[in-house]
Design a protein around this motif. Structure first.
Motif, PDB file in Angstrom:
ATOM      1  N   ARG A   1      17.064 -11.978 -10.636  1.00  0.00           N
ATOM      2  CA  ARG A   1      15.729 -12.004 -10.027  1.00  0.00           C
ATOM      3  C   ARG A   1      15.653 -11.021  -8.850  1.00  0.00           C
ATOM      4  O   ARG A   1      14.669 -10.284  -8.700  1.00  0.00           O
ATOM      5  CB  ARG A   1      15.372 -13.419  -9.563  1.00  0.00           C
ATOM      6  CG  ARG A   1      15.106 -14.376 -10.720  1.00  0.00           C
ATOM      7  CD  ARG A   1      15.103 -15.802 -10.256  1.00  0.00           C
ATOM      8  NE  ARG A   1      13.786 -16.301  -9.904  1.00  0.00           N
ATOM      9  CZ  ARG A   1      13.592 -17.404  -9.196  1.00  0.00           C
ATOM     10  NH1 ARG A   1      14.613 -18.098  -8.738  1.00  0.00           N
ATOM     11  NH2 ARG A   1      12.352 -17.813  -8.931  1.00  0.00           N
ATOM     12  N   CYS A   2      16.692 -10.993  -8.007  1.00  0.00           N
ATOM     13  CA  CYS A   2      16.688 -10.060  -6.877  1.00  0.00           C
ATOM     14  C   CYS A   2      16.758  -8.614  -7.348  1.00  0.00           C
ATOM     15  O   CYS A   2      16.125  -7.729  -6.762  1.00  0.00           O
ATOM     16  CB  CYS A   2      17.853 -10.368  -5.931  1.00  0.00           C
ATOM     17  SG  CYS A   2      17.489 -11.655  -4.715  1.00  0.00           S
ATOM     18  N   GLN A   3      17.516  -8.374  -8.406  1.00  0.00           N
ATOM     19  CA  GLN A   3      17.591  -7.025  -8.944  1.00  0.00           C
ATOM     20  C   GLN A   3      16.225  -6.564  -9.461  1.00  0.00           C
ATOM     21  O   GLN A   3      15.809  -5.423  -9.234  1.00  0.00           O
ATOM     22  CB  GLN A   3      18.621  -6.970 -10.079  1.00  0.00           C
ATOM     23  CG  GLN A   3      20.062  -7.111  -9.632  1.00  0.00           C
ATOM     24  CD  GLN A   3      20.510  -5.947  -8.767  1.00  0.00           C
ATOM     25  OE1 GLN A   3      20.448  -4.798  -9.175  1.00  0.00           O
ATOM     26  NE2 GLN A   3      20.956  -6.250  -7.560  1.00  0.00           N
ATOM     27  N   ILE A   4      15.522  -7.461 -10.130  1.00  0.00           N
ATOM     28  CA  ILE A   4      14.202  -7.118 -10.662  1.00  0.00           C
ATOM     29  C   ILE A   4      13.222  -6.841  -9.531  1.00  0.00           C
ATOM     30  O   ILE A   4      12.478  -5.846  -9.555  1.00  0.00           O
ATOM     31  CB  ILE A   4      13.689  -8.254 -11.571  1.00  0.00           C
ATOM     32  CG1 ILE A   4      14.475  -8.258 -12.879  1.00  0.00           C
ATOM     33  CG2 ILE A   4      12.189  -8.105 -11.844  1.00  0.00           C
ATOM     34  CD1 ILE A   4      14.231  -9.467 -13.749  1.00  0.00           C
ATOM     35  N   ILE A   5      13.205  -7.693  -8.522  1.00  0.00           N
ATOM     36  CA  ILE A   5      12.295  -7.512  -7.387  1.00  0.00           C
ATOM     37  C   ILE A   5      12.572  -6.193  -6.672  1.00  0.00           C
ATOM     38  O   ILE A   5      11.659  -5.433  -6.334  1.00  0.00           O
ATOM     39  CB  ILE A   5      12.428  -8.693  -6.406  1.00  0.00           C
ATOM     40  CG1 ILE A   5      11.692  -9.906  -6.962  1.00  0.00           C
ATOM     41  CG2 ILE A   5      11.875  -8.336  -5.034  1.00  0.00           C
ATOM     42  CD1 ILE A   5      10.196  -9.712  -7.100  1.00  0.00           C
ATOM     43  N   THR A   6      13.843  -5.908  -6.431  1.00  0.00           N
ATOM     44  CA  THR A   6      14.206  -4.689  -5.711  1.00  0.00           C
ATOM     45  C   THR A   6      13.813  -3.442  -6.502  1.00  0.00           C
ATOM     46  O   THR A   6      13.228  -2.495  -5.958  1.00  0.00           O
ATOM     47  CB  THR A   6      15.718  -4.670  -5.420  1.00  0.00           C
ATOM     48  OG1 THR A   6      16.061  -5.831  -4.655  1.00  0.00           O
ATOM     49  CG2 THR A   6      16.100  -3.429  -4.624  1.00  0.00           C
ATOM     50  N   ALA A   7      14.108  -3.424  -7.796  1.00  0.00           N
ATOM     51  CA  ALA A   7      13.778  -2.261  -8.620  1.00  0.00           C
ATOM     52  C   ALA A   7      12.265  -2.086  -8.740  1.00  0.00           C
ATOM     53  O   ALA A   7      11.750  -0.965  -8.658  1.00  0.00           O
ATOM     54  CB  ALA A   7      14.398  -2.416 -10.008  1.00  0.00           C
ATOM     55  N   ALA A   8      11.538  -3.186  -8.928  1.00  0.00           N
ATOM     56  CA  ALA A   8      10.082  -3.103  -9.042  1.00  0.00           C
ATOM     57  C   ALA A   8       9.469  -2.595  -7.745  1.00  0.00           C
ATOM     58  O   ALA A   8       8.543  -1.763  -7.759  1.00  0.00           O
ATOM     59  CB  ALA A   8       9.504  -4.467  -9.407  1.00  0.00           C
ATOM     60  N   ALA A   9       9.973  -3.081  -6.624  1.00  0.00           N
ATOM     61  CA  ALA A   9       9.464  -2.629  -5.329  1.00  0.00           C
ATOM     62  C   ALA A   9       9.703  -1.142  -5.131  1.00  0.00           C
ATOM     63  O   ALA A   9       8.843  -0.422  -4.625  1.00  0.00           O
ATOM     64  CB  ALA A   9      10.116  -3.428  -4.205  1.00  0.00           C
ATOM     65  N   ALA A  10      10.873  -0.679  -5.544  1.00  0.00           N
ATOM     66  CA  ALA A  10      11.195   0.742  -5.394  1.00  0.00           C
ATOM     67  C   ALA A  10      10.249   1.607  -6.219  1.00  0.00           C
ATOM     68  O   ALA A  10       9.943   2.739  -5.838  1.00  0.00           O
ATOM     69  CB  ALA A  10      12.640   0.999  -5.818  1.00  0.00           C
ATOM     70  N   ALA A  11       9.776   1.059  -7.337  1.00  0.00           N
ATOM     71  CA  ALA A  11       8.861   1.812  -8.205  1.00  0.00           C
ATOM     72  C   ALA A  11       7.394   1.556  -7.859  1.00  0.00           C
ATOM     73  O   ALA A  11       6.507   2.183  -8.438  1.00  0.00           O
ATOM     74  CB  ALA A  11       9.114   1.440  -9.664  1.00  0.00           C
ATOM     75  N   GLY A  12       7.144   0.610  -6.946  1.00  0.00           N
ATOM     76  CA  GLY A  12       5.776   0.310  -6.549  1.00  0.00           C
ATOM     77  C   GLY A  12       4.981  -0.457  -7.586  1.00  0.00           C
ATOM     78  O   GLY A  12       3.763  -0.303  -7.696  1.00  0.00           O
ATOM     79  N   ILE A  13       5.674  -1.296  -8.379  1.00  0.00           N
ATOM     80  CA  ILE A  13       4.991  -2.100  -9.394  1.00  0.00           C
ATOM     81  C   ILE A  13       5.298  -3.577  -9.160  1.00  0.00           C
ATOM     82  O   ILE A  13       6.322  -3.919  -8.573  1.00  0.00           O
ATOM     83  CB  ILE A  13       5.408  -1.704 -10.827  1.00  0.00           C
ATOM     84  CG1 ILE A  13       6.920  -1.849 -11.013  1.00  0.00           C
ATOM     85  CG2 ILE A  13       4.948  -0.284 -11.148  1.00  0.00           C
ATOM     86  CD1 ILE A  13       7.395  -1.567 -12.431  1.00  0.00           C
ATOM     87  N   PRO A  14       4.424  -4.494  -9.621  1.00  0.00           N
ATOM     88  CA  PRO A  14       4.664  -5.920  -9.420  1.00  0.00           C
ATOM     89  C   PRO A  14       5.662  -6.494 -10.416  1.00  0.00           C
ATOM     90  O   PRO A  14       5.873  -5.941 -11.508  1.00  0.00           O
ATOM     91  CB  PRO A  14       3.277  -6.541  -9.619  1.00  0.00           C
ATOM     92  CG  PRO A  14       2.593  -5.597 -10.556  1.00  0.00           C
ATOM     93  CD  PRO A  14       3.100  -4.223 -10.215  1.00  0.00           C
ATOM     94  N   ALA A  15       6.248  -7.622 -10.037  1.00  0.00           N
ATOM     95  CA  ALA A  15       7.152  -8.361 -10.916  1.00  0.00           C
ATOM     96  C   ALA A  15       6.683  -9.802 -11.013  1.00  0.00           C
ATOM     97  O   ALA A  15       6.282 -10.399 -10.016  1.00  0.00           O
ATOM     98  CB  ALA A  15       8.583  -8.308 -10.385  1.00  0.00           C
TER      99      ALA A  15
END
Length: 307
Positions: free
Chosen positions: A187-201
């Motif tokens: 879950r943290c990996q998904i949130i971090t990667a999505a934030a870096a790309a500027g998209i929601p999770a």
């Protein structure tokens, strides 16, 4: 003063999920009698599923039912966003799903692509949809360890609107249990990667239908981690998720106090209730207020629909 981080701000993983819709309701595409109920449930997104919930022999019939319902919904032009989870993009059934949408010229508001493990898994879908109906958004379902490892590639795929987490498939592939502790890392990996790309999770569904307290705990965790929303598998889960994602009165009061102090300080660092407040906390406060505004709007809409 304590100010909680917001899904559009940053959570314990240090991520910003960006804009999103907090309540998603997934419904099997093989049970058309549930479609209208799902639309009337108050969910922000209704996701009709053509993949895991549909047996192989029923795929063609489910596809027809989903597209027929989409046609009727297109004529109405109101209600929640309508999404379709297609079959894996590299499978025969996935290709048939997209071909049928193209043939019928019926495109949902969003398409969820499952089993995504690289940007290539969604590029063909994105190209087809962009050419036929650019308004339809493409979301990737992250549900395997290989997908977690490849997140930096996936989230930067051109045209990707957001990502969802599939905890059940992930746990099966990883050999883990579907517990909060076991799911913290993906879950943290998904949130971090999505934030870096500027998209929601959007967080995974909670599968127990008779455990509202456990659902509430997991939904609150999703908020703290930075998810923009959570999937429900039954309409009665929606109020619990909505409550978790809506800021409490004390959170709103604290956020407004921060914004007022920041305005008085002209945007510089200031103090609120003995705590130092700078730009990161001001941004988080704005996100909390936005979250409160979304909650108020959703409640008002539900009341109007019920009247």
């Amino acid at each position: 003063m304590q100010l909680s981080m917001d899904p559009a701000g940053s959570g314990p993983c240090g991520a910003a999920a960006g804009p999103g819709t907090p309540t998603w309701l997934v419904t099997p595409g093989i049970v058309p009698t549930r479609f209208a109920t799902a639309v009337a449930s108050g969910a922000a997104v209704v996701l009709l599923d053509l993949e895991d919930s549909v047996p192989a022999k029923a795929k063609a019939n489910a596809r027809t039912e989903v597209l027929a319902f989409a046609a009727r919904r297109s004529a109405d032009g109101a209600g929640p966003l309508l999404g379709v989870r297609i079959n894996a993009a590299d499978s025969t059934e996935g290709l048939r799903d997209i071909a049928a949408m193209s043939e019928w010229d019926l495109w949902p508001d969003l398409i969820v692509v499952p089993k995504v493990e690289s940007s290539g898994d969604i590029e063909a879908v994105t190209r087809t949809v962009r050419g036929a109906h650019p308004a339809t958004k493409i979301w990737a379902l992250i549900e395997s360890p290989r997908a977690i490892v490849g997140l930096s590639d996936i989230v930067h795929a051109p045209g990707l609107a957001g990502v969802l987490f599939g905890a059940a498939d992930y746990a099966a592939a990883a050999g883990s249990r579907i517990t909060s502790r076991a799911m913290w890392y993906p879950r943290c990996q998904i949130i971090t990667a999505a934030a870096a790309a500027g998209i929601p999770a959007i967080d995974s569904p909670f599968f127990s239908l008779d455990a509202p307290d456990a659902l509430r705990t997991e939904a609150v965790e999703a908020v703290e981690l930075g998810f923009a929303g959570k999937v429900a598998v039954h309409p009665h889960q929606l109020p619990v998720i909505e409550e978790a994602f809506a800021p409490s009165p004390s959170e709103l009061e604290a956020a407004r106090a921060v914004l007022a102090a920041a305005d008085r300080a002209g945007g510089g660092i200031t103090m609120v209730d003995g705590a130092m407040v700078g730009p990161p906390l001001v941004a988080a406060a704005r996100a909390v207020v936005r979250r409160g505004d979304r909650s108020t709007t959703a409640t008002t809409t539900s009341l109007v629909k019920a009247s």
